[in-house]
Design an enzyme around this catalytic site. Sequence first.
Site, PDB file in Angstrom:
ATOM      1  CE  LYS A 162       0.339 -13.205  -3.734  1.00 20.67           C
ATOM      2  NZ  LYS A 162      -0.850 -13.810  -4.231  1.00 20.67           N
TER       3      LYS A 162
ATOM      4  CG  HIS B 159      -6.501 -13.767  -2.261  1.00 18.20           C
ATOM      5  ND1 HIS B 159      -7.174 -13.201  -3.326  1.00 18.20           N
ATOM      6  CD2 HIS B 159      -6.024 -12.724  -1.547  1.00 18.20           C
ATOM      7  CE1 HIS B 159      -7.115 -11.898  -3.235  1.00 18.20           C
ATOM      8  NE2 HIS B 159      -6.425 -11.571  -2.174  1.00 18.20           N
TER       9      HIS B 159
ATOM     10  CB  CYS C 164      -8.196 -17.326  -5.517  1.00 18.66           C
ATOM     11  SG  CYS C 164      -7.596 -15.647  -5.692  1.00 18.66           S
TER      12      CYS C 164
ATOM     13  CE  LYS D  58      -3.099 -10.320   8.023  1.00 19.31           C
ATOM     14  NZ  LYS D  58      -4.471 -10.491   8.479  1.00 19.31           N
TER      15      LYS D  58
ATOM     16  CG  HIS E 254      -1.699  -1.197   1.472  1.00 18.14           C
ATOM     17  ND1 HIS E 254      -1.750  -1.825   2.685  1.00 18.14           N
ATOM     18  CD2 HIS E 254      -2.466  -1.933   0.628  1.00 18.14           C
ATOM     19  CE1 HIS E 254      -2.528  -2.894   2.597  1.00 18.14           C
ATOM     20  NE2 HIS E 254      -2.967  -2.988   1.356  1.00 18.14           N
TER      21      HIS E 254
HETATM   22  N1  MSP Z   1     -10.080  -1.941  -1.916  1.00 16.41           N
HETATM   23  C1  MSP Z   1      -9.538  -2.287  -3.179  1.00 16.41           C
HETATM   24  C2  MSP Z   1      -9.269  -1.046  -4.016  1.00 16.41           C
HETATM   25  C3  MSP Z   1     -10.474  -0.210  -4.314  1.00 16.41           C
HETATM   26  S1  MSP Z   1     -10.060   1.195  -5.238  1.00 16.41           S
HETATM   27  C4  MSP Z   1     -11.500   1.802  -5.768  1.00 16.41           C
HETATM   28  C5  MSP Z   1      -8.209  -3.020  -2.993  1.00 16.41           C
HETATM   29  N2  MSP Z   1      -7.578  -2.797  -1.831  1.00 16.41           N
HETATM   30  S2  MSP Z   1      -6.182  -3.458  -1.415  1.00 16.41           S
HETATM   31  O1  MSP Z   1      -5.990  -3.081  -0.036  1.00 16.41           O
HETATM   32  O2  MSP Z   1      -6.141  -4.836  -1.728  1.00 16.41           O
HETATM   33  O3  MSP Z   1      -5.108  -2.696  -2.237  1.00 16.41           O
HETATM   34  C6  MSP Z   1      -4.636  -3.121  -3.493  1.00 16.41           C
HETATM   35  C7  MSP Z   1      -3.517  -2.198  -3.891  1.00 16.41           C
HETATM   36  O4  MSP Z   1      -2.473  -2.195  -2.909  1.00 16.41           O
HETATM   37  C8  MSP Z   1      -2.793  -2.544  -5.176  1.00 16.41           C
HETATM   38  O5  MSP Z   1      -3.480  -2.148  -6.325  1.00 16.41           O
HETATM   39  C9  MSP Z   1      -1.530  -1.753  -4.973  1.00 16.41           C
HETATM   40  O6  MSP Z   1      -1.818  -0.394  -5.132  1.00 16.41           O
HETATM   41  C10 MSP Z   1      -1.214  -2.033  -3.523  1.00 16.41           C
HETATM   42  N3  MSP Z   1      -0.432  -3.255  -3.318  1.00 16.41           N
HETATM   43  C11 MSP Z   1      -0.755  -4.272  -2.486  1.00 16.41           C
HETATM   44  N4  MSP Z   1       0.239  -5.195  -2.505  1.00 16.41           N
HETATM   45  C12 MSP Z   1       1.204  -4.834  -3.361  1.00 16.41           C
HETATM   46  C13 MSP Z   1       2.422  -5.416  -3.793  1.00 16.41           C
HETATM   47  N5  MSP Z   1       2.888  -6.550  -3.313  1.00 16.41           N
HETATM   48  N6  MSP Z   1       3.114  -4.752  -4.760  1.00 16.41           N
HETATM   49  C14 MSP Z   1       2.679  -3.562  -5.270  1.00 16.41           C
HETATM   50  N7  MSP Z   1       1.543  -3.013  -4.875  1.00 16.41           N
HETATM   51  C15 MSP Z   1       0.770  -3.611  -3.917  1.00 16.41           C
HETATM   52  O7  MSP Z   1      -7.797  -3.707  -3.879  1.00 16.41           O
END
Ligand code: MSP
Length: 466
Positions: free
Chosen positions: A290, A147, A144, A293, A22
């Site tokens: 990857k 996941h 999936c 958790k 994030h």
């Molecule tokens: N809630 C939805 C997004 C809704 S937007 C209208 C969601 N949330 S999430 O918490 O799963 O966040 C996904 C996003 O987190 C990815 O698109 C990216 O921006 C970021 N990332 C999460 N893990 C990541 C990595 N391992 N590498 C790069 N970005 C990552 O999906």
Amino acid sequence: MSKKYYITTPIYYINDVPHVGHAYTTIAADVLSRYYKIKGEDVFFLTGVDEHGAKIAEAAKKAGLEPKDFADILVPRFQEAWKNLNIEYSEFFRTTDPKHEEIVKKLILDLKERGYVEKKKYTGLYCTACEKFLLPDELNDGKCPDHGIEPKEHSEENYFFLLSKLTDKLLKVVESGEVAVLPQSRKNEVIGKIKSGLEDVSISREKVEWGIPFPGDESQTIYVWIDALINYYSASKIYSEEIWPPDIHLMAKDILWFHAIIWPAMLLALDIPLPKKVFAHGFFTVAGQKMSKTRGNVLDPNKLVKKFGADAVRYALLREFPFGEDGDISEEKIAHRYQSELSNGLGNLLQRTLSIIDKNSLKVTVAQETRLDDSIRKSIEELAFDQALRKIWTIVEASNRFIDERKPWQAVKVINTGEIFEIMEYVLASLTKIAMHLEPFMPETAEKMKKQLETLKPEPLFPKID
Ligand code: MSP
């Protein structure tokens, strides 16, 4: 009314604490935001959290809390993490905002009135972690792919958004670049998907209670993804009309489908101006694995900041691999960059320069530069952050080399020749230039550098870490 430059990050699921994934997207958005501010744009930078859906309800239940109370506890965790990373967002969006809920209902009604919503029965495989139905050919060994869990067969009567009706219009706006999908490889992917045929998508859920009630049928709630996407638009109604349309939506490739297909299609159906750019960056692994958790390798951005400082984390993450590609990060990699590029590279350059000036009480003048380098600007505007940083570091390295070669400590002995001033003023000009270009990436460091370049008193930028 003048248009603001509107940048968004995804709104992150609140069932978990913020992790470095994030942080990665949010840092990139912050760099862009700071850059466009420096350029003189009125920037609106939106981030926030996604609070509805089965996944959040499940997590709340596990914690023995009501979903909203659970979310209230987790929201500050995100805000704190962003504060620690020096993220200067304009507003923090929560999908439980009652104003948002009203806007979502209104848009759904509007879609219905325009003939884009229909009730249909659907049976499919649902992954609660993705919050979406998966097609059999998307599965990996029946699981999936994101996941690693088996999706459950699920059948229900839902309201559907008639996405298929928008296929041609959507193809046109993506192909023409009216909605620029970037990088190019992602655009090709999206075009391929549209061409292979779009199916209507379910936008309501019968069994999920934790969500916005479906207007006209309270036995269903609005699908969390539809609710979430609308956050970008709600913000324009809640905070400022002048932000619409978005200049750039940032996210990783995992959720490009929603941002480059469903979202523009909804806006097309509603006759709302479309976002200009959708940029999907890559996914990273942590030390080759990857991040998950169960593996216990989730990197906490707060811990990284505590150890290395916000700027070093911002730098190391964006510097490690091209923004649009997949890559790998680890604490060791950050530590290595901290030592070599930040401490021995930039820190040492500033330190040795100011020390010579200070020790010899040299009266030097520091040239004021205000123009940003075109090539670095171009890299930032193309979101080639690694390239921009590389270019800035060529100045750092060249300046260090210049000092090594000209040996100003020797020139000090012949101070009256003026050579020392020539050398030092040249290096000071480079340092000023470096500080200026680092501002969007490393705001604290840039600030410290500027101050030291005024006082000409050296103080370490990147202290030793254990
Ligand atoms: N809630 C939805 C997004 C809704 S937007 C209208 C969601 N949330 S999430 O918490 O799963 O966040 C996904 C996003 O987190 C990815 O698109 C990216 O921006 C970021 N990332 C999460 N893990 C990541 C990595 N391992 N590498 C790069 N970005 C990552 O999906």
